[in-house]
Write a protein that holds these residues in place. Structure first.
Motif, mmCIF file in Angstrom:
data_model
loop_
_atom_site.group_PDB
_atom_site.id
_atom_site.type_symbol
_atom_site.label_atom_id
_atom_site.label_comp_id
_atom_site.label_asym_id
_atom_site.label_seq_id
_atom_site.Cartn_x
_atom_site.Cartn_y
_atom_site.Cartn_z
ATOM 1 N N ARG A 286 35.453 44.734 37.274
ATOM 2 C CA ARG A 286 34.877 46.108 37.687
ATOM 3 C C ARG A 286 35.607 46.416 39.125
ATOM 4 O O ARG A 286 36.112 47.462 39.502
ATOM 5 C CB ARG A 286 33.469 46.498 37.856
ATOM 6 N N ARG A 287 35.243 45.531 40.095
ATOM 7 C CA ARG A 287 35.869 45.786 41.493
ATOM 8 C C ARG A 287 37.413 45.904 41.582
ATOM 9 O O ARG A 287 37.875 46.755 42.186
ATOM 10 C CB ARG A 287 35.472 44.797 42.497
ATOM 11 N N ARG B 268 26.890 37.513 44.450
ATOM 12 C CA ARG B 268 26.462 37.591 43.022
ATOM 13 C C ARG B 268 26.040 36.128 42.373
ATOM 14 O O ARG B 268 26.563 35.291 42.481
ATOM 15 C CB ARG B 268 27.668 38.470 42.086
ATOM 16 N N GLN C 25 38.357 49.395 40.348
ATOM 17 C CA GLN C 25 38.045 50.393 41.320
ATOM 18 C C GLN C 25 38.927 50.431 42.363
ATOM 19 O O GLN C 25 39.274 51.676 42.744
ATOM 20 C CB GLN C 25 36.530 49.974 41.965
ATOM 21 N N ARG D 132 29.626 37.122 37.899
ATOM 22 C CA ARG D 132 30.971 37.238 38.778
ATOM 23 C C ARG D 132 32.082 37.995 37.857
ATOM 24 O O ARG D 132 33.135 38.521 38.402
ATOM 25 C CB ARG D 132 31.379 35.806 39.318
ATOM 26 N N ALA E 215 31.619 41.485 37.358
ATOM 27 C CA ALA E 215 31.880 42.454 38.673
ATOM 28 C C ALA E 215 33.349 42.171 39.201
ATOM 29 O O ALA E 215 33.538 43.194 39.888
ATOM 30 C CB ALA E 215 31.018 41.618 39.632
ATOM 31 N N ALA F 281 33.623 40.278 49.276
ATOM 32 C CA ALA F 281 32.376 41.115 49.453
ATOM 33 C C ALA F 281 31.626 41.327 48.275
ATOM 34 O O ALA F 281 30.516 41.474 47.964
ATOM 35 C CB ALA F 281 32.701 42.264 50.456
ATOM 36 N N ALA F 282 32.534 41.781 47.114
ATOM 37 C CA ALA F 282 31.798 41.999 45.994
ATOM 38 C C ALA F 282 31.202 41.027 44.986
ATOM 39 O O ALA F 282 30.282 41.124 44.388
ATOM 40 C CB ALA F 282 32.800 42.825 44.884
ATOM 41 N N LEU F 283 31.629 39.696 45.401
ATOM 42 C CA LEU F 283 31.326 38.589 44.696
ATOM 43 C C LEU F 283 30.609 37.534 45.108
ATOM 44 O O LEU F 283 29.565 36.799 44.653
ATOM 45 C CB LEU F 283 32.528 37.911 44.001
ATOM 46 N N GLU G 88 37.738 42.448 50.172
ATOM 47 C CA GLU G 88 36.789 43.494 49.191
ATOM 48 C C GLU G 88 36.405 42.757 47.977
ATOM 49 O O GLU G 88 35.257 42.909 47.757
ATOM 50 C CB GLU G 88 37.883 44.741 48.717
ATOM 51 N N MET G 89 37.178 41.940 47.426
ATOM 52 C CA MET G 89 36.798 40.867 46.162
ATOM 53 C C MET G 89 35.495 40.038 46.638
ATOM 54 O O MET G 89 34.555 39.964 45.865
ATOM 55 C CB MET G 89 37.706 40.418 45.655
#
Ligand code: MRU
Length: 381
Positions: A132-133, A121, A136, A126, A129, A116-118, A113-114
């Motif tokens: 934040r992730r 970017r 979440q 980073r 983000a 995919a979020a970073l 998940e991390m």
């Protein structure tokens, strides 16, 4: 069921304060956790300030329990991004965190998940983000566990309706699948907290869970919440079941295969066997990030962690004068093995309590609740 609109946040838990098991402090970039090996004797908060702090906290079980391992790893990536934001640093951080403990599926899931979020970017974005992730993922874990609580509550209410008046519903649980093992609520404990809060007459048998005695964490949690409970030696469950003193078993899971086999703390399998022999329902409560749809057979597929033999050969506790001390249990010279988890085949599990509902522990049961993930796994095979 939990009244509609009620927050997924729980009530006050420790010394007049509400705690989650992990949170951000200071300017928002310091990460703090409860130092779990110090419990139940000392309640201490520990700051994680670097990638290495987070990795070592997972390895040494300062934080433990499958969902909390995932949450701590997510914040570990955020801490790593404060040190360096290159692609290489991101991948190195994920590799380091992934190497900490092998069994809990939530670790890899959270790191993916991390990533995919970073990954896509810009480097300058980073750090923010990542925090934040990670936040979440923690909030989502709280929601998932609250939903597990609502589904599990219905099971407990149903079983309680068969009890003669004045007799509590007796639940047995193994290890700590409580709020300390997640971000909040716990998995196996979420239905217990809800049932207690709604006035259901409940009593919990708490296995000690040698070698690390995570049952002490469960007893500490239940005590702070006011839930009636009794700690028992690990070998007691079968006897209690034979004598009608257990109405239902609920445990957590560290990894559940797409076929419904369940890895959980060592000794869980023996409880499932005893429950089956005595026709007692055996439920496993887990959020969907614990499910590893890539695996079929749990016995051959789930990596079982082996930890330091010193965890078996010694115990740590509080002495009469209040000091925390370790003592040796066995004479020196005997070989000692320390298997941390075992696998309970899905055929011994009455049902899997997830955030999406209660499923039979079978490929069909899980696919009905999580069709997309099950289909994606089939396509990848
Ligand atoms: O070795 P641990 O303490 O990390 O093991 C924890 C368990 O086995 C729990 O029962 C499991 O993680 C389910 S937690 C919600």
């Amino acid at each position: 069921m939990l009244p509609v609109g009620r927050s997924a946040e729980r009530e006050v838990k420790v010394d007049g304060r509400h705690y989650r098991s992990i949170w951000c402090a200071g300017e928002g970039q310091a990460v703090e956790v409860i130092d779990q090996p110090r419990l139940p004797h000392l309640f201490e908060v520990r700051a994680l300030e670097s990638l290495e702090d987070a990795a070592q906290a997972i390895e040494s079980m300062v934080v433990r329990g499958a969902p909390l391992i995932g949450a701590a790893a997510a914040y570990g990536v955020a801490l790593a991004m404060r040190e360096a934001t290159s692609d290489e640093a991101l991948e190195r951080a994920c590799r380091r965190l992934l190497s900490t403990r092998p069994t809990a599926a939530n670790l890899r899931w959270a790191l993916e998940e991390m990533l995919a979020a970073l990954r896509n970017r810009h480097r300058d974005e980073r750090v923010e983000a990542a925090y934040r992730r990670a936040a979440q993922l923690c909030d989502e874990d709280v929601e998932l566990n609250a939903a597990i609580g609502r589904h599990g509550l219905a099971i407990l209410q149903d079983l309680a309706s068969d009890k003669p008046p004045g007799q509590p519903l007796n639940v047995l649980t193994h290890c700590n699948a409580g709020w300390l093992a997640t971000v909040d609520w716990g998995t196996a404990t979420a239905p217990l907290y809800l049932a207690h809060d709604l006035g259901l007459d409940l009593h919990v048998w708490v296995d000690e869970t040698r070698p690390r005695n995570q049952g002490a964490l469960t007893a500490w949690e239940l005590g702070h919440h006011g839930v009636a409970h009794t700690v028992i030696a690990d070998n007691t469950g079968g006897h209690l079941m034979q004598h009608g003193l257990v109405d239902v078993v609920i445990t957590g899971s560290d990894r559940t295969t797409g076929t419904g086999d369940v890895a959980n703390k060592i000794g869980t399998y023996l409880k499932a066997l005893a429950a089956r022999d005595n026709a007692i329902p055996f439920y496993v409560a887990l959020p969907s990030p614990t499910i590893d749809f890539s695996l079929g057979d749990g016995l051959s597929g789930i990596p079982i962690e082996q930890r330091d033999p010193a965890e078996v050969s010694g115990v740590t506790g509080r002495t009469e004068n209040g000091d925390i001390a370790r003592v040796e249990v066995f004479a020196p010279g005997s070989a000692v093995a320390n298997y941390a988890f075992d696998v309970t085949p899905g055929r011994l599990v009455t049902g899997l309590i997830t955030e999406a509902g209660v499923a039979p522990a079978s490929p069909e049961g899980l696919a009905a609740l999580f069709p997309q993930r099950a289909r994606a796994a089939t396509q990848q095979r």
